[in-house]
Design a protein around this motif. Structure first.
Motif, PDB file in Angstrom:
ATOM      1  N   GLN A 171      -6.427   3.555   5.896  1.00 39.51           N
ATOM      2  CA  GLN A 171      -7.683   4.287   5.722  1.00 39.51           C
ATOM      3  C   GLN A 171      -7.434   5.744   5.357  1.00 39.51           C
ATOM      4  N   LEU A 172      -6.449   6.372   6.007  1.00 40.46           N
ATOM      5  CA  LEU A 172      -6.154   7.775   5.702  1.00 40.46           C
ATOM      6  C   LEU A 172      -5.554   7.929   4.321  1.00 40.46           C
ATOM      7  N   ARG A 173      -4.752   6.964   3.915  1.00 42.28           N
ATOM      8  CA  ARG A 173      -4.198   7.011   2.550  1.00 42.28           C
ATOM      9  C   ARG A 173      -5.305   6.848   1.515  1.00 42.28           C
ATOM     10  N   GLU A 174      -6.310   6.056   1.856  1.00 38.80           N
ATOM     11  CA  GLU A 174      -7.441   5.907   0.933  1.00 38.80           C
ATOM     12  C   GLU A 174      -8.158   7.236   0.744  1.00 38.80           C
ATOM     13  N   ASN A 196     -10.753  -1.124   5.847  1.00 37.03           N
ATOM     14  CA  ASN A 196      -9.677  -0.538   6.646  1.00 37.03           C
ATOM     15  C   ASN A 196     -10.207  -0.009   7.965  1.00 37.03           C
ATOM     16  N   ALA A 197      -9.449  -0.216   9.026  1.00 37.39           N
ATOM     17  CA  ALA A 197      -9.827   0.315  10.329  1.00 37.39           C
ATOM     18  C   ALA A 197      -9.742   1.835  10.295  1.00 37.39           C
ATOM     19  N   PRO A 198     -10.785   2.538  10.744  1.00 42.56           N
ATOM     20  CA  PRO A 198     -10.748   4.005  10.745  1.00 42.56           C
ATOM     21  C   PRO A 198      -9.573   4.539  11.560  1.00 42.56           C
ATOM     22  N   GLN A 201       1.560   7.250  -2.259  1.00 46.34           N
ATOM     23  CA  GLN A 201       2.955   7.062  -1.866  1.00 46.34           C
ATOM     24  C   GLN A 201       3.557   8.332  -1.274  1.00 46.34           C
ATOM     25  N   GLU A 202       2.919   9.456  -1.512  1.00 45.86           N
ATOM     26  CA  GLU A 202       3.416  10.726  -0.989  1.00 45.86           C
ATOM     27  C   GLU A 202       2.627  11.189   0.239  1.00 45.86           C
ATOM     28  N   PHE A 203       1.947  10.267   0.891  1.00 50.57           N
ATOM     29  CA  PHE A 203       1.121  10.604   2.054  1.00 50.57           C
ATOM     30  C   PHE A 203       1.969  11.236   3.148  1.00 50.57           C
ATOM     31  N   THR A 259     -10.332  10.907  -2.088  1.00 49.05           N
ATOM     32  CA  THR A 259     -11.022  12.177  -1.816  1.00 49.05           C
ATOM     33  C   THR A 259     -10.182  13.377  -2.207  1.00 49.05           C
ATOM     34  N   ASP A 260      -8.890  13.317  -1.825  1.00 47.05           N
ATOM     35  CA  ASP A 260      -8.021  14.466  -2.090  1.00 47.05           C
ATOM     36  C   ASP A 260      -7.361  14.393  -3.457  1.00 47.05           C
ATOM     37  N   GLY A 261      -7.369  13.200  -4.096  1.00 46.51           N
ATOM     38  CA  GLY A 261      -6.796  13.058  -5.435  1.00 46.51           C
ATOM     39  C   GLY A 261      -5.287  13.135  -5.460  1.00 46.51           C
ATOM     40  N   LEU A 262      -4.629  12.671  -4.386  1.00 54.80           N
ATOM     41  CA  LEU A 262      -3.168  12.746  -4.295  1.00 54.80           C
ATOM     42  C   LEU A 262      -2.552  11.352  -4.363  1.00 54.80           C
TER      43      LEU A 262
END
Length: 418
Positions: free
Chosen positions: A220-223, A213-215, A234-236, A228-231
């Protein structure tokens, strides 16, 4: 500032990205250790690092560094801010420059000594001009021009260094492909087909790597949000994401917080100019998520999707490789012939030595035979006469007999007839 994938890539390549956990206490120590071990390939690497570290101790300069754009830093325009740093910082920079000038003078002296050049006849100020990362006309104080030269020279040198490493890796990959093809040529048809099938399966397996994924993209942020955040991905929510990663709650994502977001996708580069830290506010972050590139970024290309070389480049490489192999063969053959010639000359010299020794022995033998025929004592190795030790031994054992054999003394006091 817009948090676009292109800007994030520029930040990653220019500043150097390392793996940073969210534990801010351990973070600084690990980042510092990693930074000290980075090899820039510059002969003035230590001077560059020390200058940057001293400048970052000045609050005003550090603030300007954080808010300056990349081009301002690379073009050296940031050097104008040097006049506003504290006195103790300028003093320390002056010391660093004098130390660097002294080191360069030692390098020049060693070079002159190695070439047997009389250093007293050389103009050291002129010789220092070959070093572009400082002002050679002012050897005592660190001025704005020194900072400008240091940054612009380091930028140029690092780009050249990266280009050289890229070409080196490219040649390495072409050599592997050349060896693979040469190996296949030595196989029969059945084995060749089986080996080609196996290699194709390996290539297909490599192509099936997880998507990169492109930074800064939504993927990438959803990953990060999920792993990392364990969330739930789909609720991003960008605003919630920002607040989660603004760990010190100062309203901006600083350098350490940004690094923690993007190190999963961006590998650490091996060269690093300086720390181009930028601050991202919540407003800037939310604006970046509204752009088209955020939802539909281009996938990062890998070696499998973007080959390092073309077939034409590989063919030119193979021609050059064959030419060099032929040249090495010619040199090896010349060395072999020279070695054979030296062996033949050695044999000839050994034969001459033996002939000379034989001639000396024969001459010595003829001299002995001639002396024996003439009744002379035999001669020594240097031509001196050698008396028989047996005669001397008899005289020593029978002195009376030896005395009787002496000739009679002439009569004494005989009358003289007149």
């Amino acid at each position: 500032m817009n948090l676009t994938p292109g800007w994030l890539l520029l930040l990653s390549v220019s500043a150097g990205v390392w793996s940073v956990p969210l534990d801010r206490n351990a973070d600084h120590r690990e980042a510092k250790a990693e930074e000290e071990n980075v090899d820039t390939g510059l002969y003035y690497d230590r001077y560059l690092r020390e200058v940057i570290e001293v400048l970052e101790t000045d609050p005003h300069f550090r603030e300007k560094l954080q808010t300056a754009n990349t081009e301002d830093i690379k073009n050296g325009r940031l050097s104008k801010e040097l006049d506003l740093v504290g006195h103790h910082v300028r003093t320390r920079l002056d010391e660093l420059k004098r130390q660097e000038v002294s080191r360069l003078r030692m390098l020049l002296k060693a070079k002159l000594d190695s070439t047997n050049t009389q250093s007293l006849q050389m103009d050291h100020a002129s010789l220092l001009k070959q070093f572009e990362h400082l002002d050679p006309h002012n050897q005592n104080t660190f001025e704005a021009k020194d900072l400008e030269l240091l940054i612009t020279t380091a930028t140029k040198d690092l780009e050249n260094y990266d280009a050289e490493r890229h070409e080196e890796f490219k040649r390495y990959e072409m050599l592997k492909e050349h060896e693979r093809r040469e190996y296949l040529k030595g196989l029969d048809q059945e084995k060749r087909e089986r080996e080609e099938k196996r290699m194709q399966e390996l290539k297909d397996k490599h192509r099936q790597h997880p998507k990169v994924n492109a930074p800064g993209s939504v993927a990438q942020l959803r990953e990060v949000w999920e792993e990392t955040d364990g969330l739930d991905p789909q609720e991003f929510n960008p605003k919630t994401f920002f607040k989660l990663h603004d760990t010190n709650e100062d309203g901006v994502l600083d350098e350490q917080e940004l690094e923690a977001l993007f190190t999963k996708e961006v590998k650490k580069p091996k060269t690093r100019l300086m720390r181009l830290y930028r601050l991202v506010t919540l407003e800037e972050f939310l604006k970046s998520t509204e752009k088209k590139e955020f939802s539909n970024p281009k996938e990062w290309e890998t070696l499998e999707t973007s080959p390092l070389y073309t077939e034409e480049e590989l063919q030119r490489f193979e021609v050059d490789l064959r030419d060099r192999e032929e040249e090495l063969k010619r040199k090896a053959e010349n060395l072999r012939q020279q070695q054979e010639l030296l062996k033949e000359r050695g044999k000839a010299l050994e034969a001459q030595r033996r002939e000379y020794q034989q001639a000396v022995l024969e001459m010595s033998q003829r001299q002995k035979e001639q002396q024996a025929a003439d009744g002379q004592p035999p001669a020594g190795p240097n031509g001196e006469l050698q008396f028989q030790p047996a005669v001397q031994k008899v005289e020593a054992e029978h002195p009376a007999e030896a005395q009787n054999n002496l000739p009679a003394e002439p009569p004494q006091n005989l009358p003289i007839h007149t």
